[in-house]
Scaffold this motif. Structure first.
Motif, short mmCIF file in Angstrom:
data_model
loop_
_atom_site.label_atom_id
_atom_site.label_comp_id
_atom_site.label_asym_id
_atom_site.label_seq_id
_atom_site.Cartn_x
_atom_site.Cartn_y
_atom_site.Cartn_z
N ASN A 4 24.73 -101.58 24.84
CA ASN A 4 24.05 -100.46 24.19
C ASN A 4 23.62 -100.88 22.79
OD1 ASN A 4 23.42 -98.04 22.80
ND2 ASN A 4 24.68 -96.87 24.23
N PRO A 5 22.29 -100.90 22.51
CA PRO A 5 21.83 -101.34 21.19
C PRO A 5 21.92 -100.26 20.12
CG PRO A 5 19.96 -100.78 22.56
CD PRO A 5 21.17 -100.61 23.43
N TYR A 6 22.22 -99.02 20.54
CA TYR A 6 22.14 -97.89 19.62
C TYR A 6 23.50 -97.34 19.20
CZ TYR A 6 17.46 -97.79 21.75
OH TYR A 6 16.22 -98.11 22.23
N PHE A 7 24.49 -97.43 20.09
CA PHE A 7 25.74 -96.74 19.81
C PHE A 7 26.91 -97.44 20.47
CE2 PHE A 7 28.97 -93.56 21.04
CZ PHE A 7 29.30 -93.08 19.78
N SER A 8 28.00 -97.55 19.75
CA SER A 8 29.26 -98.01 20.33
C SER A 8 30.34 -97.03 19.90
CB SER A 8 29.60 -99.43 19.87
OG SER A 8 29.73 -99.48 18.46
N GLY A 9 31.12 -96.55 20.85
CA GLY A 9 32.14 -95.56 20.53
C GLY A 9 33.08 -95.41 21.71
N THR A 10 34.04 -94.52 21.53
CA THR A 10 35.03 -94.31 22.57
C THR A 10 34.46 -93.51 23.72
OG1 THR A 10 35.84 -92.34 21.43
CG2 THR A 10 36.93 -94.42 20.92
N VAL A 11 35.04 -93.73 24.89
CA VAL A 11 34.65 -93.00 26.09
C VAL A 11 34.97 -91.52 25.91
CG1 VAL A 11 35.15 -92.71 28.55
CG2 VAL A 11 34.93 -95.01 27.57
N SER A 12 34.06 -90.66 26.39
CA SER A 12 34.27 -89.21 26.31
C SER A 12 33.84 -88.58 27.62
CB SER A 12 33.45 -88.62 25.15
OG SER A 12 32.07 -88.61 25.47
N ASP A 13 33.82 -87.26 27.66
CA ASP A 13 33.41 -86.57 28.89
C ASP A 13 31.91 -86.64 29.13
OD1 ASP A 13 32.46 -84.81 26.98
OD2 ASP A 13 33.27 -83.01 27.93
N PHE A 15 30.17 -89.78 27.76
CA PHE A 15 29.83 -91.16 27.39
C PHE A 15 30.79 -92.09 28.10
CE2 PHE A 15 30.18 -94.82 24.35
CZ PHE A 15 28.90 -95.30 24.52
N ASP A 16 30.25 -93.03 28.89
CA ASP A 16 31.10 -93.91 29.70
C ASP A 16 31.43 -95.24 29.03
OD1 ASP A 16 28.82 -95.47 29.94
OD2 ASP A 16 28.52 -95.07 32.08
N GLY A 17 31.09 -95.37 27.76
CA GLY A 17 31.28 -96.62 27.03
C GLY A 17 30.00 -97.40 26.83
N THR A 18 28.99 -97.09 27.67
CA THR A 18 27.68 -97.71 27.53
C THR A 18 26.57 -96.65 27.52
OG1 THR A 18 28.41 -99.71 28.67
CG2 THR A 18 26.03 -99.36 28.51
N ARG A 19 26.66 -95.71 28.45
CA ARG A 19 25.59 -94.71 28.61
C ARG A 19 26.15 -93.30 28.48
NH1 ARG A 19 21.23 -97.66 30.77
NH2 ARG A 19 21.93 -99.60 31.76
N PHE A 20 25.28 -92.41 28.01
CA PHE A 20 25.59 -90.99 27.97
C PHE A 20 25.18 -90.35 29.31
CE2 PHE A 20 25.09 -92.27 23.57
CZ PHE A 20 26.18 -91.68 22.96
N ASN A 200 14.94 -100.67 29.43
CA ASN A 200 16.33 -101.12 29.54
C ASN A 200 17.31 -100.34 28.69
OD1 ASN A 200 15.61 -103.38 31.28
ND2 ASN A 200 14.72 -104.32 29.44
N ASP A 201 16.93 -99.17 28.18
CA ASP A 201 17.84 -98.42 27.30
C ASP A 201 18.08 -96.99 27.80
OD1 ASP A 201 15.33 -97.37 26.76
OD2 ASP A 201 15.59 -97.35 24.58
N ARG A 202 17.95 -96.78 29.10
CA ARG A 202 18.10 -95.44 29.64
C ARG A 202 19.48 -94.85 29.31
NH1 ARG A 202 16.57 -93.16 35.64
NH2 ARG A 202 14.50 -93.58 34.82
N CYS A 203 19.47 -93.66 28.73
CA CYS A 203 20.68 -92.88 28.43
C CYS A 203 21.61 -93.58 27.45
CB CYS A 203 21.42 -92.52 29.71
SG CYS A 203 20.47 -91.45 30.82
N MET A 204 21.08 -94.45 26.60
CA MET A 204 21.91 -95.14 25.62
C MET A 204 21.94 -94.44 24.26
SD MET A 204 21.46 -99.16 26.52
CE MET A 204 22.06 -99.81 28.10
#
Length: 332
Positions: A4-13, A15-20, A200-204
Motif C-alpha cells: 500500500n503506497p498510501y497508508f500503513s496501519g493496524t488491521v481493523s474491521d 482494513f485488512d493490513g493492505t486494503r480498506f 494497482n491501488d484499488r481500495c488502498m
C-alpha cells in the motif's frame, strides 16, 4: 501481497493490513465486468455543452446566525456556508475528471461559481480519491489562494501531499472527529464505496461520509455510496438523532447490475433521506460529468417520482443544478 503506497496501519474491521473494505459489503466489480459494461451499447447521449441554468452564483463572504446555505458548483462540488465558516465539498474546477488532461469524462456545464468569486475558504472536505472528487489541480489552487484546512480519510493525505506538499491536512478514520470552530465538529463516518487512482491501488485509501455538527443543526454529507440496505443511514440516525440537511448522491447509477453496490439511485436516496431523519436534502452527482449510462436529467425525474410515491414534498429534497443556491430552512 501488494504494497500500500498510501497508508500503513493496524488491521481493523475495515482494513485488512493492505486494503480498506466495507464490512459486510459488496466489492467493486473487476475488469471483465467493466468491459461488459463499456461494450453494452446502452450509454445515453448527453449534450457536449449546456449553459448554466441560472447563471453563475456569487457567494456572500459569510453566512451567520441560523443560516445554512448550499451553493452548487457542479457534480459533487458544493460550497456550504454555516456559522461563519466557508466549507468546500469535493471541489473540482477542472474540465475533465481523469488521470490525463486529454481524455476521460469532460464537463458539460461550467462551474456554478467562478473560482475568482469564491469567498475565503476555511475548510475543504475530500471524501475519497476518485478523480471526480479529488482533483489535485483544484486542491493546489485552493491551497495557494486560501491556505484552508483539508480533511480527508486515511491515505488520501499522501496523494495530496505529493503534489501540494505544504497543504494543511488532517486525516481521519471512520469515527474520528475534528473540532474546527467553537461548537463545530466534523466527523468521518462510513459510506459504502471504494477508491482507486490507477490500476494497482484499488481500495488502498479510505473513503468516508462526513457529519458536520453545528449549533444550528447537523449536516450529513455523502460524496458517493451504495445503499447497502440502509445500514449506514440507520447507524447515523442512531448516533446523531436527526439532521437539518442531508447531502446525498442521486446519479451515476446505471447499469444497476454494475453500479448497485457503489452508487445509490434516486429511489434509494429517498429511502436514505427518510432513514436518516433529515429535514431537508440536496441531491448531487448528475448533469455535470457523464460517468455512467443514464440520461443527463433522468436522476432529477426519478427523484421527483420517488418523492411523490413516498408522500414527501418536493421542496424538501432539492436536486441542485450548477449555480443554484439553497438557503436551508431551520426547524424549530
Amino acid at each position: 501481497m501488494a504494497k500500500n503506497p498510501y497508508f500503513s496501519g493496524t488491521v481493523s474491521d475495515h482494513f485488512d493490513g493492505t486494503r480498506f473494505y466495507n464490512p459486510g459489503g459488496v466489492l467493486p466489480l473487476g475488469f471483465s465486468q467493466v468491459l461488459r459494461w463499456k461494450l453494452n451499447g446502452q450509454k445515453s447521449r448527453w449534450p457536449k455543452r449546456i449553459d448554466l441554468p441560472v447563471g453563475a452564483a456569487k457567494p456572500s463572504s459569510h453566512v451567520e446566525g441560523d443560516g445554512l446555505r448550499v451553493t452548487m458548483i457542479g457534480h459533487a462540488s458544493m460550497l456550504v456556508q454555516v456559522c461563519g465558516l466557508n466549507i468546500l465539498l469535493d471541489p473540482v474546477w477542472q474540465e475533465r475528471v481523469s488521470p490525463v488532461s486529454f481524455a476521460g469524462p469532460k464537463r458539460v456545464v461550467e462551474p456554478g461559481v467562478r473560482f475568482e468569486d469564491l469567498p475565503p475558504i476555511d475548510i475543504v472536505l475530500v471524501t475519497h480519491n476518485h478523480y471526480d472528487h479529488l482533483d489535485i489541480k483544484t486542491l493546489d489552487r485552493l491551497h495557494h489562494a486560501f491556505h484552508p484546512l483539508f480533511i480527508t480519510p486515511l491515505g488520501n493525505d499522501r496523494i495530496i501531499h505529493k503534489s501540494v506538499p505544504l497543504a494543511n491536512i488532517r486525516v481521519v478514520d471512520w469515527g474520528d472527529h475534528i473540532e474546527v470552530a467553537d461548537g463545530v465538529r466534523i466527523t468521518a463516518e462510513p459510506s459504502h464505496h471504494w477508491s482507486a487512482r490507477g490500476m494497482n491501488d484499488r481500495c488502498m485509501a479510505l473513503w468516508a461520509a462526513f457529519v458536520i455538527s453545528t449549533p444550528v443543526g447537523r449536516i450529513y454529507h455523502i460524496g458517493d455510496t451504495g445503499f447497502h440496505d440502509g445500514i449506514n443511514y440507520r447507524a447515523a440516525t442512531e448516533k446523531y438523532g436527526d439532521f437539518r440537511l442531508a447531502i446525498l448522491p442521486i446519479g451515476a447509477y446505471e447499469p444497476r447490475w454494475f453500479m448497485r453496490g457503489q452508487h445509490q439511485n434516486p429511489e434509494e436516496a429517498v429511502e436514505g433521506f427518510q432513514l436518516c431523519k433529515a429535514a431537508f436534502a440536496v441531491g448531487h452527482h448528475f448533469a455535470t460529468f457523464q460517468l455512467t449510462d443514464e440520461p443527463m436529467m433522468e436522476p432529477v425525474e426519478h427523484l421527483a417520482e420517488a418523492l411523490s410515491k413516498a408522500g414527501i414534498a418536493q421542496e424538501r429534497f432539492r436536486p441542485l443544478r450548477a449555480g443554484e443556491v439553497f438557503d436551508v430552512p431551520i426547524i424549530r
